[in-house]
Motif scaffolding. Structure first.
Motif, PDB file in Angstrom:
ATOM      1  N   GLU A  58      51.854  30.433   8.966  1.00  0.00           N
ATOM      2  CA  GLU A  58      52.025  31.819   9.386  1.00  0.00           C
ATOM      3  C   GLU A  58      50.936  32.186  10.407  1.00  0.00           C
ATOM      4  O   GLU A  58      49.750  31.985  10.145  1.00  0.00           O
ATOM      5  CB  GLU A  58      51.927  32.763   8.184  1.00  0.00           C
ATOM      6  N   VAL A  59      51.354  32.687  11.551  1.00  0.00           N
ATOM      7  CA  VAL A  59      50.418  33.064  12.609  1.00  0.00           C
ATOM      8  C   VAL A  59      50.516  34.571  12.833  1.00  0.00           C
ATOM      9  O   VAL A  59      51.581  35.084  13.186  1.00  0.00           O
ATOM     10  CB  VAL A  59      50.714  32.309  13.920  1.00  0.00           C
TER      11      VAL A  59
ATOM     12  N   SER B   5      45.206  33.454  12.423  1.00  0.00           N
ATOM     13  CA  SER B   5      45.436  34.383  13.527  1.00  0.00           C
ATOM     14  C   SER B   5      45.822  33.612  14.781  1.00  0.00           C
ATOM     15  O   SER B   5      45.516  32.423  14.918  1.00  0.00           O
ATOM     16  CB  SER B   5      44.167  35.194  13.809  1.00  0.00           C
ATOM     17  N   ASP B   6      46.475  34.304  15.709  1.00  0.00           N
ATOM     18  CA  ASP B   6      46.786  33.690  17.001  1.00  0.00           C
ATOM     19  C   ASP B   6      45.520  33.758  17.854  1.00  0.00           C
ATOM     20  O   ASP B   6      45.325  34.688  18.651  1.00  0.00           O
ATOM     21  CB  ASP B   6      47.944  34.412  17.685  1.00  0.00           C
TER      22      ASP B   6
ATOM     23  N   TYR C 146      43.417  28.960   5.113  1.00  0.00           N
ATOM     24  CA  TYR C 146      43.522  30.212   5.855  1.00  0.00           C
ATOM     25  C   TYR C 146      42.417  30.288   6.895  1.00  0.00           C
ATOM     26  O   TYR C 146      41.341  29.746   6.712  1.00  0.00           O
ATOM     27  CB  TYR C 146      43.442  31.416   4.903  1.00  0.00           C
ATOM     28  N   ASP C 147      42.705  30.933   7.999  1.00  0.00           N
ATOM     29  CA  ASP C 147      41.764  31.139   9.112  1.00  0.00           C
ATOM     30  C   ASP C 147      41.308  29.826   9.735  1.00  0.00           C
ATOM     31  O   ASP C 147      41.754  29.463  10.809  1.00  0.00           O
ATOM     32  CB  ASP C 147      40.575  31.981   8.655  1.00  0.00           C
ATOM     33  N   ARG C 148      40.425  29.097   9.063  1.00  0.00           N
ATOM     34  CA  ARG C 148      39.963  27.799   9.587  1.00  0.00           C
ATOM     35  C   ARG C 148      40.646  26.714   8.774  1.00  0.00           C
ATOM     36  O   ARG C 148      40.324  26.488   7.613  1.00  0.00           O
ATOM     37  CB  ARG C 148      38.460  27.676   9.461  1.00  0.00           C
TER      38      ARG C 148
ATOM     39  N   ILE D 280      39.592  26.778  15.458  1.00  0.00           N
ATOM     40  CA  ILE D 280      39.799  28.139  15.958  1.00  0.00           C
ATOM     41  C   ILE D 280      38.911  28.432  17.174  1.00  0.00           C
ATOM     42  O   ILE D 280      39.300  29.210  18.044  1.00  0.00           O
ATOM     43  CB  ILE D 280      39.585  29.209  14.865  1.00  0.00           C
ATOM     44  N   VAL D 281      37.752  27.791  17.240  1.00  0.00           N
ATOM     45  CA  VAL D 281      36.883  27.970  18.406  1.00  0.00           C
ATOM     46  C   VAL D 281      37.528  27.323  19.625  1.00  0.00           C
ATOM     47  O   VAL D 281      37.532  27.892  20.730  1.00  0.00           O
ATOM     48  CB  VAL D 281      35.484  27.380  18.143  1.00  0.00           C
TER      49      VAL D 281
END
Length: 362
Positions: free
Chosen positions: A329-330, A163-164, A149-151, A195-196
């Motif tokens: 999932e985004v 996340s988008d 999740y996330d990263r 994500i960065v």
């Protein structure tokens, strides 16, 4: 979910020993000679052998426990995500064990090793320092259900929720451009984090689409993820010490703590927002509406992200076989415009919270 596990059977075959002999050697049994123990242990270390967590869980008839690996307990985004996860697991009768990495690759490896024989599945967000994910790949290949999740780690085929990041950064940068900013800076976390890079890509695309100037001097990464204020301070010093004509007049910060620390830096150095520098950043910190000036943010759907990721892991645990397809999932973030970035104000009412939902697909 049931994968083909890696067992001590292979080690026994390679060493030309009995399975029970290898098992007893690994458990330091007095029945096995010291010479054989050393030989088995050395070979196990060479292979980076970890006892099969699924086999251990099956012997214990599963303990209905989930391991959650987070970056920081004091990060509001993380705590909100975990709250969403806990709610979902509680409904299904699972208990959770939470370990933080403090953005350290070494701590992440130790956390994974600690949890691997104690839980039925793992929810993992990669640390800022992590470059090599072999410890996760090895564990996954041994049969441990893992959801990111996330990263995320895209080298492992499993469910993911994130996340988008691209769209969030794109819309935030567009907002700064719409406010009349022409020199927009970017301060992110570790450059190794996907994500960065996704957030940077959104930032650059918005500038390119607007025909705005892109200057590498305005782009800074924080190798430690901005865990300590000094990292953000150094980046902000470099930006604000540029000649006035080359200094950014807008700034996008791409990490929760970095956003808070950039705001802290500007207040400490009496740099007015948004007149001298318009600031907007990714953040799920509470009370951003009550500081002065109030802070514009890209806010992620943190609790929903946690609930969705938890649901993905529960589905894996309840499945009797490996899924034919894994889901990514985004979730769309939300732009919340406040005083720190509102340079063009024609009506005092516009200074109040203005929320813009991101409905445009990538």
């Amino acid at each position: 979910m049931k994968f083909e596990p890696v067992t001590i059977k292979q080690m026994a075959r390679d060493l030309n020993l009995g399975i029970s002999t290898v098992s007893r050697a690994l458990h330091d049994s007095h029945e096995i000679s010291e010479e054989t123990k050393k030989r088995v242990v050395a070979y196990a270390r060479k292979l980076n052998y970890i006892p099969n967590p699924i086999a251990l869980s099956l012997r214990a008839k599963r303990n209905r426990s989930i391991g959650i690996v987070i970056s920081q307990f004091n990060n509001p985004f993380c705590s909100q995500v975990v709250h969403g996860m806990e709610s979902a697991f509680y409904r299904e009768g699972y208990q959770v064990s939470i370990v933080q990495t403090s953005e350290s690759a070494e701590k992440e490896m130790k956390a994974i090793q600690y949890l691997s024989s104690r839980v039925d599945g793992l929810l993992v967000s990669i640390s800022s320092e992590t470059k090599n994910t072999d410890h996760l790949k090895d564990l996954y290949e041994k049969g441990m259900p893992i959801v990111f999740y996330d990263r995320v780690c895209r080298d492992i085929q499993t469910h993911m929720t994130l996340s988008d990041n691209y769209r969030g950064a794109y819309e935030a940068t567009r907002h700064l451009l719409d406010q009349g900013c022409t020199r927009i800076g970017f301060v992110g976390g570790a450059a190794t984090q996907p994500i960065v890079q996704e957030r940077k890509a959104g930032y650059l695309s918005a500038l390119q689409d607007a025909g705005a100037t892109i200057d590498e001097r305005w782009i800074h990464y924080l190798p430690k993820g901005g865990v300590h204020y000094v990292e953000t301070e150094v980046a902000m010093d470099r930006l604000m010490r540029l000649p006035k004509s080359k200094r950014p007049d807008g700034l996008l910060t791409c990490w929760d703590k970095v956003t808070a620390d950039a705001y802290r830096y500007l207040r400490r150095h009496e740099i007015s927002m948004p007149e001298e520098l318009a600031l907007i950043g990714f953040s799920n910190f509470p009370l951003t509406d009550f500081v002065s000036p109030s802070l514009s943010v890209v806010q992620q759907q943190s609790e929903k992200l946690g609930e969705v990721a938890a649901g993905q892991l529960i589905a894996l645990l309840q499945s009797k076989r490996k899924p034919a397809r894994f889901q990514t999932e985004v979730l769309m973030p939300e732009i919340i415009i406040r005083e720190s970035s509102m340079r063009l104000v024609t009506d005092s009412s516009r200074l109040k919270k203005k929320t813009q939902n991101l409905k445009t697909k990538r």
